[in-house]
Design a protein around this motif. Sequence first.
Motif, PDB file in Angstrom:
ATOM      1  N   THR A  73      47.614  -2.936  63.187  1.00 37.56           N
ATOM      2  CA  THR A  73      48.633  -3.219  62.228  1.00 37.56           C
ATOM      3  C   THR A  73      49.249  -4.645  61.665  1.00 37.56           C
ATOM      4  O   THR A  73      49.057  -5.324  60.872  1.00 37.56           O
ATOM      5  N   LEU A 117      56.303   1.133  50.218  1.00 38.75           N
ATOM      6  CA  LEU A 117      55.384   1.648  50.953  1.00 38.75           C
ATOM      7  C   LEU A 117      56.177   2.060  52.128  1.00 38.75           C
ATOM      8  O   LEU A 117      55.995   2.999  52.942  1.00 38.75           O
ATOM      9  N   SER A 118      57.070   1.199  52.556  1.00 39.70           N
ATOM     10  CA  SER A 118      57.822   1.334  53.732  1.00 39.70           C
ATOM     11  C   SER A 118      58.845   2.698  53.627  1.00 39.70           C
ATOM     12  O   SER A 118      58.977   3.227  54.507  1.00 39.70           O
ATOM     13  N   VAL A 120      58.114   5.003  51.647  1.00 32.89           N
ATOM     14  CA  VAL A 120      57.141   6.291  51.647  1.00 32.89           C
ATOM     15  C   VAL A 120      56.758   6.639  53.055  1.00 32.89           C
ATOM     16  O   VAL A 120      56.996   7.620  53.448  1.00 32.89           O
ATOM     17  N   ASN A 121      56.579   5.588  53.819  1.00 30.92           N
ATOM     18  CA  ASN A 121      56.074   5.838  55.298  1.00 30.92           C
ATOM     19  C   ASN A 121      57.219   6.361  56.012  1.00 30.92           C
ATOM     20  O   ASN A 121      56.884   7.292  57.089  1.00 30.92           O
ATOM     21  N   LYS A 124      57.680  10.015  54.747  1.00 27.77           N
ATOM     22  CA  LYS A 124      56.673  10.850  54.961  1.00 27.77           C
ATOM     23  C   LYS A 124      56.595  11.765  55.924  1.00 27.77           C
ATOM     24  O   LYS A 124      56.771  11.365  57.230  1.00 27.77           O
ATOM     25  N   SER A 128      50.541   8.679  57.747  1.00 29.30           N
ATOM     26  CA  SER A 128      49.243   8.236  57.231  1.00 29.30           C
ATOM     27  C   SER A 128      48.724   6.901  57.577  1.00 29.30           C
ATOM     28  O   SER A 128      49.375   5.933  57.137  1.00 29.30           O
ATOM     29  N   ALA A 130      46.262   5.195  56.643  1.00 31.62           N
ATOM     30  CA  ALA A 130      45.828   4.396  55.420  1.00 31.62           C
ATOM     31  C   ALA A 130      47.068   3.740  54.678  1.00 31.62           C
ATOM     32  O   ALA A 130      47.291   2.447  54.352  1.00 31.62           O
ATOM     33  N   LEU A 131      48.053   4.237  54.609  1.00 29.15           N
ATOM     34  CA  LEU A 131      49.359   3.828  53.959  1.00 29.15           C
ATOM     35  C   LEU A 131      50.074   2.912  54.814  1.00 29.15           C
ATOM     36  O   LEU A 131      50.707   1.738  54.609  1.00 29.15           O
ATOM     37  N   ALA A 134      48.054  -0.104  54.273  1.00 26.00           N
ATOM     38  CA  ALA A 134      48.485  -0.622  53.003  1.00 26.00           C
ATOM     39  C   ALA A 134      49.881  -1.552  52.955  1.00 26.00           C
ATOM     40  O   ALA A 134      49.968  -2.582  52.420  1.00 26.00           O
ATOM     41  N   PHE A 135      50.820  -0.879  53.613  1.00 26.93           N
ATOM     42  CA  PHE A 135      52.075  -1.526  53.746  1.00 26.93           C
ATOM     43  C   PHE A 135      51.869  -2.693  54.541  1.00 26.93           C
ATOM     44  O   PHE A 135      52.223  -4.015  54.252  1.00 26.93           O
TER      45      PHE A 135
END
Length: 287
Positions: A73, A117-118, A120-121, A124, A128, A130-131, A134-135
């Motif tokens: 990451t 995205l942070s 969402v992560n 969630k 994920s 992938a997320l 992406a973040f």
Amino acid sequence: MQSNNPVFRRSEAFSGSNAHGNQSYGNSGYGSDPSQWGVGNPGDPQGTAYAPAPQAPSAPMTIDSVVQKTAITLGVVIVTAFATWSLLPEINETSAESAIGTVGAVATFGALGAFVLSMVNAFKKVVSPALVLAFAALEGVALGAISMIFNVAYPGVVQGAVIGTFAAFAGTLAAYKVLNIQVGDKFRRFVIAAVFGMIGLSLMELVLGLFGAQIGLFGVSGLGMITAVAGLVLGVFMLIMDFDFVEQGIRYGAPERESWTAAFAMTVSLVWIYTNLLRILAYFSQD
């Protein structure tokens, strides 16, 4: 163990519900996924027709898996930051205004995308990968553009902030292990409240900036120094919470996929520390 940290609370893996973080349903013996239920055979004794099919236990989270996912990451953050810096137009005397406008727009795009995205992560239920990546990519875009601006205005602060960030990580980890720091519920509540408070102030400053009425809470100024130092301390507290939850997750046998959750949380903390160190070093680099 229940947490007030939304990054970890939404995951049953950190609740200690059972050996692998899977939720049980009373004494029925049924799994949570109907596709895993057996149909039994004719003549089976009553009560065995719907016995759950055996499930292979998932591999548990380990220190190695957390280190690996965190390295991946952070690697994405660093690579995209360097790529963004390299691809952006050079800021010089002849094109300073237009270049700064372009770099600023890229920084805003990356920062807003990473923020969305942070969230969402963080909320969630199932992590994920992938997320998370992406973040990390969007965070790298934002950091690359922001670092470029700081490097032009205050030469040398970027290198200092990078070194300081990894020093803060190593120092916090050493203090956590050597001093045997215990994280309690009051500490968690305080840190989470402070984080959301800081986010709220950032959004307020962003909105005010659209109308040309910024207060300067996050600038390179005396007032900005107060929030920068507070943000740096808060980032260290966030790291302590990250270390505690990794330790608890391993203790409770969290599944290996939760290593991505730990990687996401520590990346957020390290980025938080880096951006505040940038402002602190920039303040002391002024003539």
